[in-house]
Design a protein around this motif. Sequence first.
Motif, PDB file in Angstrom:
ATOM      1  N   THR A   1      14.281  -3.926   2.489  1.00  0.00           N
ATOM      2  CA  THR A   1      13.885  -2.558   2.166  1.00  0.00           C
ATOM      3  C   THR A   1      12.834  -2.548   1.064  1.00  0.00           C
ATOM      4  N   LEU A   2      13.033  -3.359   0.029  1.00  0.00           N
ATOM      5  CA  LEU A   2      12.067  -3.444  -1.058  1.00  0.00           C
ATOM      6  C   LEU A   2      10.721  -3.956  -0.557  1.00  0.00           C
ATOM      7  N   LEU A   3      10.727  -5.039   0.167  1.00  0.00           N
ATOM      8  CA  LEU A   3       9.478  -5.661   0.594  1.00  0.00           C
ATOM      9  C   LEU A   3       8.656  -4.778   1.525  1.00  0.00           C
ATOM     10  N   LEU A   4       9.310  -3.876   2.237  1.00  0.00           N
ATOM     11  CA  LEU A   4       8.604  -3.012   3.192  1.00  0.00           C
ATOM     12  C   LEU A   4       8.471  -1.570   2.702  1.00  0.00           C
ATOM     13  N   SER A   5       8.814  -1.303   1.448  1.00  0.00           N
ATOM     14  CA  SER A   5       8.933   0.076   0.966  1.00  0.00           C
ATOM     15  C   SER A   5       7.606   0.816   0.827  1.00  0.00           C
ATOM     16  N   ALA A   6       6.560   0.164   0.342  1.00  0.00           N
ATOM     17  CA  ALA A   6       5.212   0.739   0.222  1.00  0.00           C
ATOM     18  C   ALA A   6       5.175   2.095  -0.473  1.00  0.00           C
ATOM     19  N   PRO A   7       5.602   2.200  -1.742  1.00  0.00           N
ATOM     20  CA  PRO A   7       5.532   3.485  -2.454  1.00  0.00           C
ATOM     21  C   PRO A   7       4.094   3.998  -2.571  1.00  0.00           C
ATOM     22  N   ASP A   8       3.914   5.308  -2.411  1.00  0.00           N
ATOM     23  CA  ASP A   8       2.590   5.923  -2.471  1.00  0.00           C
ATOM     24  C   ASP A   8       1.843   5.580  -3.754  1.00  0.00           C
ATOM     25  N   VAL A   9       2.560   5.490  -4.865  1.00  0.00           N
ATOM     26  CA  VAL A   9       1.933   5.363  -6.172  1.00  0.00           C
ATOM     27  C   VAL A   9       1.136   4.074  -6.324  1.00  0.00           C
ATOM     28  N   PHE A  10       1.348   3.092  -5.459  1.00  0.00           N
ATOM     29  CA  PHE A  10       0.620   1.830  -5.552  1.00  0.00           C
ATOM     30  C   PHE A  10      -0.585   1.752  -4.620  1.00  0.00           C
ATOM     31  N   TYR A  11      -0.922   2.851  -3.961  1.00  0.00           N
ATOM     32  CA  TYR A  11      -2.043   2.852  -3.017  1.00  0.00           C
ATOM     33  C   TYR A  11      -3.069   3.920  -3.366  1.00  0.00           C
ATOM     34  N   CYS A  12      -4.336   3.600  -3.155  1.00  0.00           N
ATOM     35  CA  CYS A  12      -5.416   4.575  -3.299  1.00  0.00           C
ATOM     36  C   CYS A  12      -5.682   5.213  -1.942  1.00  0.00           C
ATOM     37  N   PRO A  13      -5.558   6.549  -1.804  1.00  0.00           N
ATOM     38  CA  PRO A  13      -5.748   7.192  -0.500  1.00  0.00           C
ATOM     39  C   PRO A  13      -7.176   7.118   0.025  1.00  0.00           C
ATOM     40  N   SER A  14      -8.148   6.827  -0.837  1.00  0.00           N
ATOM     41  CA  SER A  14      -9.520   6.654  -0.360  1.00  0.00           C
ATOM     42  C   SER A  14      -9.692   5.337   0.386  1.00  0.00           C
ATOM     43  N   ARG A  15      -8.766   4.409   0.145  1.00  0.00           N
ATOM     44  CA  ARG A  15      -8.881   3.090   0.770  1.00  0.00           C
ATOM     45  C   ARG A  15      -7.998   2.958   2.012  1.00  0.00           C
ATOM     46  N   ARG A  16      -6.718   3.307   1.895  1.00  0.00           N
ATOM     47  CA  ARG A  16      -5.813   3.108   3.029  1.00  0.00           C
ATOM     48  C   ARG A  16      -4.512   3.861   2.795  1.00  0.00           C
ATOM     49  N   PRO A  17      -3.804   4.177   3.881  1.00  0.00           N
ATOM     50  CA  PRO A  17      -2.512   4.867   3.754  1.00  0.00           C
ATOM     51  C   PRO A  17      -1.468   3.961   3.097  1.00  0.00           C
ATOM     52  N   ALA A  18      -0.466   4.579   2.514  1.00  0.00           N
ATOM     53  CA  ALA A  18       0.632   3.840   1.897  1.00  0.00           C
ATOM     54  C   ALA A  18       1.598   3.374   2.973  1.00  0.00           C
ATOM     55  N   GLN A  19       1.529   2.100   3.319  1.00  0.00           N
ATOM     56  CA  GLN A  19       2.395   1.509   4.338  1.00  0.00           C
ATOM     57  C   GLN A  19       2.352  -0.005   4.188  1.00  0.00           C
ATOM     58  N   PRO A  20       3.278  -0.727   4.787  1.00  0.00           N
ATOM     59  CA  PRO A  20       3.209  -2.193   4.729  1.00  0.00           C
ATOM     60  C   PRO A  20       2.008  -2.705   5.526  1.00  0.00           C
ATOM     61  N   TYR A  21       1.413  -3.801   5.058  1.00  0.00           N
ATOM     62  CA  TYR A  21       0.257  -4.403   5.726  1.00  0.00           C
ATOM     63  C   TYR A  21       0.498  -5.896   5.932  1.00  0.00           C
ATOM     64  N   PRO A  22      -0.205  -6.493   6.906  1.00  0.00           N
ATOM     65  CA  PRO A  22      -0.015  -7.923   7.166  1.00  0.00           C
ATOM     66  C   PRO A  22      -0.432  -8.785   5.979  1.00  0.00           C
ATOM     67  N   PHE A  23       0.312  -9.859   5.737  1.00  0.00           N
ATOM     68  CA  PHE A  23      -0.111 -10.852   4.773  1.00  0.00           C
ATOM     69  C   PHE A  23      -0.709 -12.031   5.535  1.00  0.00           C
ATOM     70  N   LYS A  24      -1.238 -13.003   4.834  1.00  0.00           N
ATOM     71  CA  LYS A  24      -1.876 -14.147   5.483  1.00  0.00           C
ATOM     72  C   LYS A  24      -0.803 -15.031   6.104  1.00  0.00           C
ATOM     73  N   THR A  25      -0.854 -15.171   7.403  1.00  0.00           N
ATOM     74  CA  THR A  25       0.205 -15.879   8.120  1.00  0.00           C
ATOM     75  C   THR A  25      -0.201 -17.263   8.624  1.00  0.00           C
ATOM     76  N   SER A  26      -1.509 -17.531   8.708  1.00  0.00           N
ATOM     77  CA  SER A  26      -1.950 -18.830   9.231  1.00  0.00           C
ATOM     78  C   SER A  26      -3.358 -19.111   8.728  1.00  0.00           C
ATOM     79  N   GLY A  27      -3.869 -20.296   9.074  1.00  0.00           N
ATOM     80  CA  GLY A  27      -5.220 -20.643   8.674  1.00  0.00           C
ATOM     81  C   GLY A  27      -5.295 -21.030   7.213  1.00  0.00           C
ATOM     82  N   ASN A  28      -6.329 -20.556   6.535  1.00  0.00           N
ATOM     83  CA  ASN A  28      -6.575 -20.913   5.143  1.00  0.00           C
ATOM     84  C   ASN A  28      -5.579 -20.216   4.219  1.00  0.00           C
TER      85      ASN A  28
END
Length: 369
Positions: free
Chosen positions: A137-164
């Motif tokens: 729940t914590l890792l996927l919570s995405a509180p609004d206060v940590f996001y800038c609405p000019s850049r992207r909605p407040a939601q979980p996003y992919p992290f680097k899963t492969s490659g470099n």
Amino acid sequence: MDRTHKAWQVCHKPASRSLCAGFTLIELLVVIGIIGLLVQLMLPAVQSAREAARRATCLNHLRQIGLATQLHVTTHGYFPSGGWSGDFVADADRGYGRDQPGGWPFSVLDYLELSVLRDAAAGEDVTAEPLAPGYLTLLLSAPDVFYCPSRRPAQPYPFKTSGNAPWTPVTGRGVVPHGRVTKTDYAANSGDALYSAAEAFIGEPNMWTPDSYAALKHAPTNWTPTNDPATPYYQTGVSYYRSEVRPAQITDGTSKTYLVGEKFLRPSLYEDVNVVDSVVMMGDNQTAWAGYEWDNHRVAWNPRSPWSQGEYQPQADTSKAGFPNIYAFGSAHPSAMHMAFCDGSASTVAYDIAPEAHRAAANRLDGGE
């Protein structure tokens, strides 16, 4: 002939311009063209008004973070710690300050009226696979206060899963199958330090972290000192590797020293860092809940850096930038970014701020104004 029929005849006389007559095709096209022109003229104003509203929301987020930090200082006596490294994710059972492996966003949850997220993960094994429910729940919570609405909605996003440099944390490993985590568009001020993460690109060893919690219990610790100006590990900011900076240590004045601000990010990485397999994705490839890392900390230029001052200068998000993705403050706004200061205030900082003024505001103890 009745009156209705007579009226019909009047309305259809060729020379008549009565009110009954409709628009011609040309007149209709002219009206449509005028409407289209008016829409085009109004669209920039509408877009400007929307961006102004988004900027106001973003600034308010940093005000909330600034005030939450003041409450943290009142409670604990120091500003939120930067945590250990990107390998370690927040642990609700490890308190605050240098013992907390997670970064500053986790430490201010209680003071943002988001303690339910911290409490949800309390008492759970953060090394378990699969993840315990509260920790997920914590890792996927995405509180609004940590996001800038000019850049992207407040939601979980992919992290680097492969490659470099894929993200494979020592703790929180059970999140890997989910592929998405809470991120943040804001970064704490680590001064004009050469390090803004426990890892480095400057030819020096990484800052020390334990191999695991088990190793921390049974082997000697070798935490890297950060208070010696003669070493590349010297930290001049407010939140960094295992920090516990007290207000009295901010000798330049809390109203003149950066606390947390917007971070630079290449637009192509807003939605998914996996579209790029180079160093530029390392400023957003993990999670807001990780420790001392480029995702959550930024710096001003240091003369000993192998990269130019321009790489560290605040700037608007652009696809042309390389190392600013991991070092610089910046934002999705066109002319200025927002910054919270150590006294709890928040204001705009123009991208054309003099480099030395920017550096002075980042360094808590250089005597800069």
